[in-house]
Design an enzyme around this catalytic site. Structure first.
Site, PDB file in Angstrom:
ATOM      1  N   ASN A  14     -35.425   0.895 -12.535  1.00  0.00           N
ATOM      2  CA  ASN A  14     -36.592   0.748 -13.203  1.00  0.00           C
ATOM      3  C   ASN A  14     -38.014   1.546 -12.172  1.00  0.00           C
ATOM      4  O   ASN A  14     -37.881   2.615 -12.370  1.00  0.00           O
ATOM      5  CB  ASN A  14     -36.888  -0.527 -13.621  1.00  0.00           C
ATOM      6  CG  ASN A  14     -38.222  -0.283 -14.632  1.00  0.00           C
ATOM      7  OD1 ASN A  14     -38.902   0.739 -14.419  1.00  0.00           O
ATOM      8  ND2 ASN A  14     -38.405  -1.349 -15.353  1.00  0.00           N
ATOM      9  N   ASP A  15     -38.165   0.668 -11.109  1.00  0.00           N
ATOM     10  CA  ASP A  15     -39.066   1.380 -10.335  1.00  0.00           C
ATOM     11  C   ASP A  15     -38.980   2.619  -9.646  1.00  0.00           C
ATOM     12  O   ASP A  15     -39.624   3.358  -9.451  1.00  0.00           O
ATOM     13  CB  ASP A  15     -39.488   0.118  -9.312  1.00  0.00           C
ATOM     14  CG  ASP A  15     -40.265  -1.079  -9.832  1.00  0.00           C
ATOM     15  OD1 ASP A  15     -40.574  -0.657 -10.973  1.00  0.00           O
ATOM     16  OD2 ASP A  15     -40.254  -2.037  -9.108  1.00  0.00           O
ATOM     17  N   VAL A  16     -37.349   3.017  -9.323  1.00  0.00           N
ATOM     18  CA  VAL A  16     -37.178   4.087  -8.567  1.00  0.00           C
ATOM     19  C   VAL A  16     -37.106   5.452  -9.303  1.00  0.00           C
ATOM     20  O   VAL A  16     -36.951   6.403  -8.712  1.00  0.00           O
ATOM     21  CB  VAL A  16     -35.839   3.792  -7.608  1.00  0.00           C
ATOM     22  CG1 VAL A  16     -35.844   2.768  -6.815  1.00  0.00           C
ATOM     23  CG2 VAL A  16     -34.904   3.703  -8.706  1.00  0.00           C
TER      24      VAL A  16
ATOM     25  N   ALA B  66     -42.045  -4.223  -9.350  1.00  0.00           N
ATOM     26  CA  ALA B  66     -43.266  -3.859  -8.871  1.00  0.00           C
ATOM     27  C   ALA B  66     -44.248  -4.325  -9.942  1.00  0.00           C
ATOM     28  O   ALA B  66     -45.596  -4.227  -9.577  1.00  0.00           O
ATOM     29  CB  ALA B  66     -43.556  -2.492  -8.636  1.00  0.00           C
TER      30      ALA B  66
END
Lengths: 474, 101
Positions: A401-403, A442
């Protein structure tokens, strides 16, 4: 086998005392050098292990073990036995917590060595006292910190960061108290037992409070930092004992952990202090609640859209797969390999894009994919593959997700702003296999979930979603 | 600080710098095995553990020493063991085909 008394420092003795540790240190360094290439890495690791074995034999030959021999042999035997069981039993999926656990044991050993040195009753120089105190504190915090990290990774402790009132102040005060105690060690003789107790307890508490407030995606940083501290503890213990080999290898490990920590921090665009004192995740909290609602409302659109993901797979010629921690969690790497094989059998070009902090330890995804025989040439680092997304037909995000969150480039003020991400959204089509549409660790909403027509969401366990795709293709 | 103590600090710094330079060359592909290999190396503290246990006089101290040795041995042996297992999994295209799976 000759044991030369300390007093007669002949040439042979100097060579033996300096030369052998130097040679073994060089061996370890060469082993590390060999670890920079996949082909030689396994031999490099074995060379390091051999040097360690020789070092133990060397210590055996040079030390008068008489009264303690039974304890030492017994310790070695029990430890080796447990190690064999661990080596054979541990699953690749458990590797992050395993590394954490082993690391903690190293710290514990350094702390115990320091305690025994301080309580030996022999007169020590100021240097030896201070380094013993340091080794005790660093060893103890490495032990408890690693145990907390391993417990979190194993799911025994809540994954979420736990923040106490005045966390930052408590941490700073404890660090200060330990430094004061260490400085007092040579000044106040005769109270070594009390110092040991205080330093040990403070070290353990410090490690706990330091690791308990780290969670999820910050784990790789914590693990590599603790790895560094276990090396430092060994090195400082070596100073206390006047053991050159211990000092040099400790220095190497300390530096390596620090370097890995630095690399991880850079990949997440976070400063080390932000990770340690946790400014960013806390700041994201209010936004998270609000954004989650927005994304939940938006998700309904693509689900009603008639896009068939299997058609997308068949229509694509070039495909990039982006694995994340979700793949590890659902243990879907076998399915990823099967899907890759099926797609390649249809003449498609399949590559993998690996974000440096995907997963829970540095290089986590690489290990999981290697386990299922995905050739390492197919794994690409972020900088190499990012320009290729725009000329790629289909990108498949599996539990990441965040990446891949494009908000990192645009959403100023969020914790991930400025973090280098994989440009998955540049691909002609994008398929996302995630458990849900909640923001990643995050806590920043991912605009990829907003229902663009070229993005298909497959919610649920990654393993199940992949099996659906495999069944559709087969 | 005596001469030996100065040498020890110097060795620590030189080793750290050399290690830092060598490890910089390791690609992120191998970061997990690298980390677990380094982790095994941090068990070098076993040398110190053996030495202090050898010098210990009381049974209690020797038992504490034994505990430390067990911890350090696990760190070293299991550390190198799991690293070896991991590294043997890394295969290139041709090798993977050769294995026939």
């Amino acid at each position: 086998m000759t044991t030369v008394p300390e007093a007669s420092l002949g040439l042979a003795e100097i060579i033996l005392a300096i030369g052998v540790p130097l040679l073994l240190s060089l061996g370890v360094l060469y082993g590390i050098k060999m670890m920079s290439k996949v082909k030689t890495a396994a031999s490099g690791n074995r060379l390091s292990a051999l040097c360690m074995l020789l070092a133990i034999i060397y210590v055996f030959m040079r030390t008068d073990l008489s009264g303690s021999l039974v304890y030492i042999i017994l310790g070695l035997a029990i430890g080796t036995l447990i190690s064999i069981v661990i080596t054979l039993r541990v699953k690749m999926i458990q590797m992050p917590q395993m590394v954490g656990l082993l690391n903690g044991l190293g710290g514990l050993a350094s702390a115990l060595a320091a305690i025994l040195t301080l309580l030996s009753g022999e007169t020590q120089s100021g240097f030896s006292l201070v380094t013993s105190g340091l080794a005790l504190a660093v060893g103890a915090l490495t032990f408890s910190g690693s145990m907390v990290a391993a417990g979190k990774l194993q799911g025994l402790l809540p994954q979420k960061p736990k923040v106490y009132a005045g966390h930052h102040t408590i941490t700073a005060l404890m660090a200060l108290a330990m430094l004061v105690l260490i400085a007092l060690l040579p000044v106040v003789p005769g109270y070594n037992g009390m110092f040991c107790l205080l330093l040990g307890v403070l070290g353990l508490l410090f490690g706990y409070i330091f690791a308990i407030r780290v969670g999820g995606a910050d784990m790789p940083i914590t693990i590599s930092l603790l790895n560094s501290s276990s090396g430092v503890a060994a090195g400082i213990a070596g100073m206390a004992l006047g053991d050159i080999l211990l000092v040099s290898v400790g220095g190497i490990v300390g530096a390596s952990g620090l370097l890995l920590t630095q690399i991880m921090c850079r990949s997440m665009n976070r400063t080390l202090s932000a990770v340690l004192f946790g400014r960013a995740p806390a700041a994201a909290k209010p936004e998270q609640a609000q954004e989650t609602k927005a994304s939940e409302a938006a998700v309904e659109m693509p689900e009603s859209a008639p896009a068939d993901p299997v058609d997308w797979l068949i229509e694509a010629q070039s495909i990039i797969i982006i694995p994340g921690y979700g793949m590890a969690l659902s243990q879907a790497q076998e399915q990823v390999k099967t899907l890759t094989d099926l797609l390649e059998a249809k003449g498609k070009d399949v590559r993998f894009a690996i974000h440096p902090v995907a997963g829970r330890m540095p290089g986590h995804m690489n290990v999981l994919l290697a386990e299922v025989d995905v050739p390492y040439e197919k794994l690409y680092e972020m900088e190499t593959i990012n320009p290729d997304f725009s000329s790629t037909d289909l990108a498949i995000v599996i539990g990441a997700n965040d990446v891949v969150n494009p908000a990192a480039n645009t959403a100023e003020g969020t914790p991930i702003y400025g973090m280098p991400v994989l440009s998955a959204e540049d691909a002609r089509r994008l398929m996302i296999l995630n458990f849900d549409t909640k923001p990643g660790y995050a806590g920043v909403h991912n605009p990829l979930y907003d229902g663009a027509s070229n993005i298909h969401l497959m919610l649920g366990d990654a393993k199940g979603s992949l099996e659906q795709l495999i069944a559709g293709l087969g | 600080m005596t001469g030996l103590e100065g040498v020890l600090v110097l060795v620590f710094l030189v080793a750290a710098v050399l290690g830092y330079k060598l490890i910089k060359a390791v690609p992120s592909l191998l970061h997990t095995p690298l980390m677990s290999g380094m982790n095994a190396l941090s068990g070098i503290t076993i040398l110190g553990m053996i030495t202090v246990t050898a010098f210990s006089q009381s049974v209690l101290a020797r038992l504490v020493g034994m505990l430390g040795i067990i911890a350090a041995v696990i760190n070293v042996v299991a550390g190198f063991g799991v690293t070896d297992r991991m590294l043997r999994m890394f295969k290139g295209g041709k090798e993977a085909v050769g294995k026939g799976s």
